[in-house]
Design an enzyme around this catalytic site. Structure first.
Site: not given
Length: 186
Positions: A77-80, A119, A147, A149
């Site tokens: 995940c690019e956010h976390h 995703q 996920h 996250c």
């Protein structure tokens, strides 16, 4: 684009220090190097053109649907920068008898999954790559994933599954899409 191991080593060392850890203690001393080597593997798809993984050949097909389902993958995940993982199912209807091997579809998933991303983007990238490379009459991509996250932080719901899909061409038509869903879902 090549991974810069030295930058990753320095960043991991700073991260450990920022957490209040001693990066030189016995258990952590090799961690920056281990993480740099791991990142080289799990981000091997960064900067790679995924269409290159899809080999083409001609085979008389008469517009019949081809489905490869439940291809396992891991991504980040690019956010976390936490993993998400699950399976990808791909269906397509060849155009002009242009097909690809089943292993090409698996290599495509492996390449696209090895990037920091969400995703939804992974689903779109797979579908668009197949349209661009195969020129099929239709494509469907369905991803089912869990996920970390969602499981480890924030709402902390372990068993939550996220499902995304993308359809192109004939597979946007309800009857054809239903056939694909039935094949994929059994």
């Amino acid at each position: 684009m090549a991974i810069d191991r030295e930058k990753i080593r320095r960043a991991v060392r700073l991260l450990l220090e920022g957490m209040g850890e001693d990066p030189d203690r016995e258990g952590l001393a090799g961690t920056p190097d281990r993480v740099a080597r791991m990142y080289e593997d799990i981000f091997a798809g960064v900067g790679v053109e995924p269409g290159e993984k899809v080999s083409l050949f001609t085979s008389e097909n008469h517009d019949e649907m081809i489905v490869v389902k439940d291809i396992p993958f891991y991504s980040m995940c690019e956010h976390h920068l936490l993993p998400f993982y699950g399976s990808v199912s791909i269906g397509y209807i060849p155009g002009n008898n242009q097909v690809t091997g089943f292993s090409s579809l698996i290599r495509l998933v492996e390449t696209v999954s090895k990037r920091p991303q969400v995703q939804e983007q992974m689903t779109t990238d797979l579908a668009d790559t197949l349209v661009s490379r195969l020129k099929p009459l239709g494509v469907i991509v369905i991803i089912k994933a869990r996920h970390l996250c969602i499981s480890m932080q924030g709402v902390k719901k372990e068993m939550t599954e996220v499902i995304t899909s993308a359809q192109r061409g004939y597979l946007r038509k309800q009857i054809t899409r239903l056939e694909a869903f039935n094949l994929i879902n059994g």
